[in-house]
Scaffold this motif. Sequence first.
Motif, PDB file in Angstrom:
ATOM      1  N   THR A 148       0.842  -1.188   0.000  1.00 17.48           N
ATOM      2  CA  THR A 148       0.000   0.000   0.000  1.00 17.48           C
ATOM      3  C   THR A 148       0.878   1.238   0.000  1.00 17.48           C
ATOM      4  OG1 THR A 148      -0.106   0.136   2.414  1.00 17.48           O
ATOM      5  CG2 THR A 148      -1.764  -1.239   1.323  1.00 17.48           C
ATOM      6  N   MET A 149       0.275   2.387  -0.195  1.00 18.93           N
ATOM      7  CA  MET A 149       1.047   3.625  -0.264  1.00 18.93           C
ATOM      8  C   MET A 149       1.757   3.922   1.056  1.00 18.93           C
ATOM      9  SD  MET A 149       0.884   4.614  -3.309  1.00 18.93           S
ATOM     10  CE  MET A 149       1.590   6.258  -3.202  1.00 18.93           C
ATOM     11  N   ARG A 150       1.138   3.562   2.181  1.00 20.36           N
ATOM     12  CA  ARG A 150       1.806   3.850   3.451  1.00 20.36           C
ATOM     13  C   ARG A 150       2.892   2.827   3.777  1.00 20.36           C
ATOM     14  NH1 ARG A 150      -3.020   2.919   7.861  1.00 20.36           N
ATOM     15  NH2 ARG A 150      -3.415   0.702   7.521  1.00 20.36           N
ATOM     16  N   ASP A 151       2.997   1.771   2.954  1.00 16.11           N
ATOM     17  CA  ASP A 151       4.090   0.804   3.122  1.00 16.11           C
ATOM     18  C   ASP A 151       5.386   1.297   2.477  1.00 16.11           C
ATOM     19  OD1 ASP A 151       2.481  -1.033   4.455  1.00 16.11           O
ATOM     20  OD2 ASP A 151       1.819  -1.992   2.607  1.00 16.11           O
ATOM     21  N   ILE A 152       5.283   2.375   1.677  1.00 21.90           N
ATOM     22  CA  ILE A 152       6.454   2.856   0.929  1.00 21.90           C
ATOM     23  C   ILE A 152       7.340   3.662   1.870  1.00 21.90           C
ATOM     24  CG2 ILE A 152       7.243   3.956  -1.183  1.00 21.90           C
ATOM     25  CD1 ILE A 152       5.251   1.627  -1.508  1.00 21.90           C
ATOM     26  N   THR A 153       8.330   3.010   2.405  1.00 25.81           N
ATOM     27  CA  THR A 153       9.285   3.631   3.317  1.00 25.81           C
ATOM     28  C   THR A 153      10.676   3.646   2.674  1.00 25.81           C
ATOM     29  OG1 THR A 153       9.811   1.507   4.338  1.00 25.81           O
ATOM     30  CG2 THR A 153       7.966   2.767   5.286  1.00 25.81           C
ATOM     31  N   ARG A 154      11.618   4.179   3.398  1.00 25.76           N
ATOM     32  CA  ARG A 154      13.005   4.176   2.922  1.00 25.76           C
ATOM     33  C   ARG A 154      13.494   2.746   2.717  1.00 25.76           C
ATOM     34  NH1 ARG A 154      18.178   3.985   4.941  1.00 25.76           N
ATOM     35  NH2 ARG A 154      19.695   5.371   3.928  1.00 25.76           N
ATOM     36  N   ASP A 155      13.170   1.851   3.650  1.00 24.06           N
ATOM     37  CA  ASP A 155      13.592   0.453   3.531  1.00 24.06           C
ATOM     38  C   ASP A 155      12.928  -0.224   2.327  1.00 24.06           C
ATOM     39  OD1 ASP A 155      15.219   0.637   5.728  1.00 24.06           O
ATOM     40  OD2 ASP A 155      13.739  -0.149   7.139  1.00 24.06           O
ATOM     41  N   PHE A 156      11.677   0.131   2.062  1.00 22.11           N
ATOM     42  CA  PHE A 156      10.979  -0.405   0.886  1.00 22.11           C
ATOM     43  C   PHE A 156      11.724   0.003  -0.383  1.00 22.11           C
ATOM     44  CE2 PHE A 156       8.020  -0.341  -2.611  1.00 22.11           C
ATOM     45  CZ  PHE A 156       7.155  -1.416  -2.390  1.00 22.11           C
ATOM     46  N   CYS A 157      12.122   1.268  -0.451  1.00 19.91           N
ATOM     47  CA  CYS A 157      12.836   1.776  -1.637  1.00 19.91           C
ATOM     48  C   CYS A 157      14.172   1.054  -1.823  1.00 19.91           C
ATOM     49  CB  CYS A 157      13.052   3.282  -1.517  1.00 19.91           C
ATOM     50  SG  CYS A 157      11.519   4.241  -1.515  1.00 19.91           S
ATOM     51  N   LEU A 158      14.886   0.842  -0.723  1.00 19.32           N
ATOM     52  CA  LEU A 158      16.170   0.141  -0.811  1.00 19.32           C
ATOM     53  C   LEU A 158      15.976  -1.305  -1.277  1.00 19.32           C
ATOM     54  CD1 LEU A 158      17.929   1.439   2.430  1.00 19.32           C
ATOM     55  CD2 LEU A 158      18.547   1.981   0.069  1.00 19.32           C
ATOM     56  N   ALA A 159      14.920  -1.958  -0.764  1.00 15.80           N
ATOM     57  CA  ALA A 159      14.645  -3.337  -1.169  1.00 15.80           C
ATOM     58  C   ALA A 159      14.248  -3.391  -2.642  1.00 15.80           C
ATOM     59  CB  ALA A 159      13.539  -3.925  -0.296  1.00 15.80           C
ATOM     60  N   PHE A 160      13.510  -2.388  -3.100  1.00  8.90           N
ATOM     61  CA  PHE A 160      13.105  -2.348  -4.512  1.00  8.90           C
ATOM     62  C   PHE A 160      14.318  -2.143  -5.415  1.00  8.90           C
ATOM     63  CE2 PHE A 160      11.044   0.162  -8.095  1.00  8.90           C
ATOM     64  CZ  PHE A 160      10.585  -0.976  -8.730  1.00  8.90           C
ATOM     65  N   ILE A 161      15.240  -1.294  -4.981  1.00  9.34           N
ATOM     66  CA  ILE A 161      16.474  -1.087  -5.749  1.00  9.34           C
ATOM     67  C   ILE A 161      17.245  -2.405  -5.876  1.00  9.34           C
ATOM     68  CG2 ILE A 161      18.770  -0.012  -5.651  1.00  9.34           C
ATOM     69  CD1 ILE A 161      17.430   2.485  -4.515  1.00  9.34           C
ATOM     70  N   ASN A 162      17.368  -3.122  -4.783  1.00  7.51           N
ATOM     71  CA  ASN A 162      18.064  -4.406  -4.806  1.00  7.51           C
ATOM     72  C   ASN A 162      17.351  -5.399  -5.729  1.00  7.51           C
ATOM     73  OD1 ASN A 162      20.043  -6.429  -3.660  1.00  7.51           O
ATOM     74  ND2 ASN A 162      18.133  -7.370  -2.974  1.00  7.51           N
ATOM     75  N   PHE A 163      16.023  -5.371  -5.709  1.00  2.85           N
ATOM     76  CA  PHE A 163      15.234  -6.255  -6.567  1.00  2.85           C
ATOM     77  C   PHE A 163      15.489  -5.930  -8.047  1.00  2.85           C
ATOM     78  CE2 PHE A 163      11.268  -7.462  -8.761  1.00  2.85           C
ATOM     79  CZ  PHE A 163      11.151  -8.789  -8.351  1.00  2.85           C
ATOM     80  N   LEU A 164      15.514  -4.653  -8.371  1.00  2.00           N
ATOM     81  CA  LEU A 164      15.780  -4.230  -9.749  1.00  2.00           C
ATOM     82  C   LEU A 164      17.168  -4.670 -10.204  1.00  2.00           C
ATOM     83  CD1 LEU A 164      14.377  -0.577  -9.724  1.00  2.00           C
ATOM     84  CD2 LEU A 164      13.578  -2.414 -11.208  1.00  2.00           C
ATOM     85  N   ARG A 165      18.146  -4.450  -9.352  1.00  2.00           N
ATOM     86  CA  ARG A 165      19.538  -4.700  -9.733  1.00  2.00           C
ATOM     87  C   ARG A 165      19.894  -6.181  -9.790  1.00  2.00           C
ATOM     88  NH1 ARG A 165      22.555  -0.179  -5.928  1.00  2.00           N
ATOM     89  NH2 ARG A 165      22.784   1.468  -7.490  1.00  2.00           N
ATOM     90  N   ASN A 166      19.403  -6.937  -8.821  1.00  2.00           N
ATOM     91  CA  ASN A 166      19.965  -8.275  -8.615  1.00  2.00           C
ATOM     92  C   ASN A 166      18.998  -9.450  -8.741  1.00  2.00           C
ATOM     93  OD1 ASN A 166      22.481  -7.017  -7.858  1.00  2.00           O
ATOM     94  ND2 ASN A 166      21.549  -6.563  -5.879  1.00  2.00           N
ATOM     95  N   ILE A 167      17.690  -9.191  -8.684  1.00  2.00           N
ATOM     96  CA  ILE A 167      16.758 -10.306  -8.587  1.00  2.00           C
ATOM     97  C   ILE A 167      15.828 -10.429  -9.791  1.00  2.00           C
ATOM     98  CG2 ILE A 167      14.894 -11.319  -7.191  1.00  2.00           C
ATOM     99  CD1 ILE A 167      16.122  -9.918  -4.763  1.00  2.00           C
ATOM    100  N   TYR A 168      15.225  -9.321 -10.195  1.00  2.00           N
ATOM    101  CA  TYR A 168      14.207  -9.393 -11.247  1.00  2.00           C
ATOM    102  C   TYR A 168      14.793  -9.889 -12.571  1.00  2.00           C
ATOM    103  CZ  TYR A 168      10.477  -8.062 -14.450  1.00  2.00           C
ATOM    104  OH  TYR A 168       9.493  -8.078 -15.406  1.00  2.00           O
ATOM    105  N   VAL A 169      14.050 -10.776 -13.206  1.00  2.00           N
ATOM    106  CA  VAL A 169      14.418 -11.303 -14.521  1.00  2.00           C
ATOM    107  C   VAL A 169      13.283 -10.993 -15.487  1.00  2.00           C
ATOM    108  CG1 VAL A 169      14.997 -13.354 -15.866  1.00  2.00           C
ATOM    109  CG2 VAL A 169      15.808 -13.136 -13.506  1.00  2.00           C
ATOM    110  N   SER A 170      13.596 -10.387 -16.620  1.00  5.58           N
ATOM    111  CA  SER A 170      12.583  -9.996 -17.599  1.00  5.58           C
ATOM    112  C   SER A 170      11.959 -11.231 -18.242  1.00  5.58           C
ATOM    113  CB  SER A 170      13.223  -9.116 -18.677  1.00  5.58           C
ATOM    114  OG  SER A 170      14.129  -9.882 -19.452  1.00  5.58           O
ATOM    115  N   PRO A 171      10.815 -11.078 -18.912  1.00 11.04           N
ATOM    116  CA  PRO A 171      10.180 -12.214 -19.593  1.00 11.04           C
ATOM    117  C   PRO A 171      11.101 -12.918 -20.584  1.00 11.04           C
ATOM    118  CG  PRO A 171       8.659 -10.374 -19.457  1.00 11.04           C
ATOM    119  CD  PRO A 171       9.986  -9.869 -18.970  1.00 11.04           C
TER     120      PRO A 171
END
Length: 397
Positions: free
Chosen positions: A146-169
């Motif tokens: 949710t929108m109130r879940d978007i914290t600094r830690d959420f942003c850092l985890a999302f950055i890590n997901f983009l860089r190291n975890i997510y795989v495109s189709p």
Amino acid sequence: MIKNKSFINDTTMAKAIKTPKQPKEPVRVRYKTLSDGSQSVYLDIYRDGKRQYEFLKLYLIPETNAAAKAQNKATLAAVNTIKSQRIIELTNGVAGLKNTSLRSKMLLLDWMQAYKESQEKKGVRGSGKLISNTMNVLRAFNAKATMRDITRDFCLAFINFLRNIYVSPSGKKLSQFTCVSYFGCFRGALNAAVREEIIAENPVNRLNTDEKIKMPESKREFLTIDEVKILIDTPCRREDVKGAFLFSCYCGLRISDVLVLKWKNVDSSAEQWRINIIMQKTRQPLYLPLSMNARKWMPERNGAGDEDLVFPTLPCEDTCNVQLKPWVKAAGITKHVTYHVSRHTFATMLLTLGADLYTVCKLLGHSDVKTTQIYAKIINKKKEDAISLIDMEFANT
């Protein structure tokens, strides 16, 4: 002796009784400074172990005179009345929160969809695909956020997901450029949420510089002055794409700003033409003088109205980039050229010709001269490479 003993016992007992700690206020008044100098007043409400915000639509204005001071005094009185009401409601177990504070409970993906529709409605061409792609990554990361879940830690985890975890189709990890694009889109959506008072602040702004995703400096490709001249002489299948690209080479506008540029943004009333816009990326104003070479690549107005686009036939950014490839190849240029290279070209061309860093910073619309210094480093590297050529030529003498 008995009196003394009694006195000692009373003193010891008094020391043993600790002064109770004052409980923290469940409702606090907060302020957010706006671009016009006023302050938006909102309530920070702590309830059931969770923090919520209630935006009051009340504002404090700069106290430039007695009337302004009186108005602010009345506003604060109203704020404190509402605050007292909320404390009573919380004490009595009543929610009593306005719908505006409850908006922070909406799903992040729902807000991203609303943001996409808003951008498309504004005519920001090319934004729909980028936002959709960003939503796909966010869905894979945390579809229930949710929108109130978007914290600094959420942003850092999302950055890590983009860089190291997510795989495109297609089975590939995201490139650095794609990571920058997706996170930039995410950040822009959060900025819009702040403007709509869905969240109080953008937590991305709390990240340290080294925590954010940045493009490597070596990726900032640009064209030399000679290469620009070659492109001018080289025919292009889409003359509108060629004209818009060269226009940006001479003024530094991003493709997002060129796509929505209207004739009302062009002041041609004086000998020196100027552009007055709100930049799409940063939402900051830019007052930009246009050189003769930039004006040369603008289409003729031919009776177009103020609300008409300056480049009405220009396709979206992705299509522009596709059209640039054969044109650049025909010119014999082997660099990887996208539309954004025109902005880099403008910056490096000015610095090469002797413009000072501060002036280039303002012409690009950068809020921090440190961003512009990247181009200065590129120019210095080219100078060092040029000197190295002399050493190589006379190495055996």
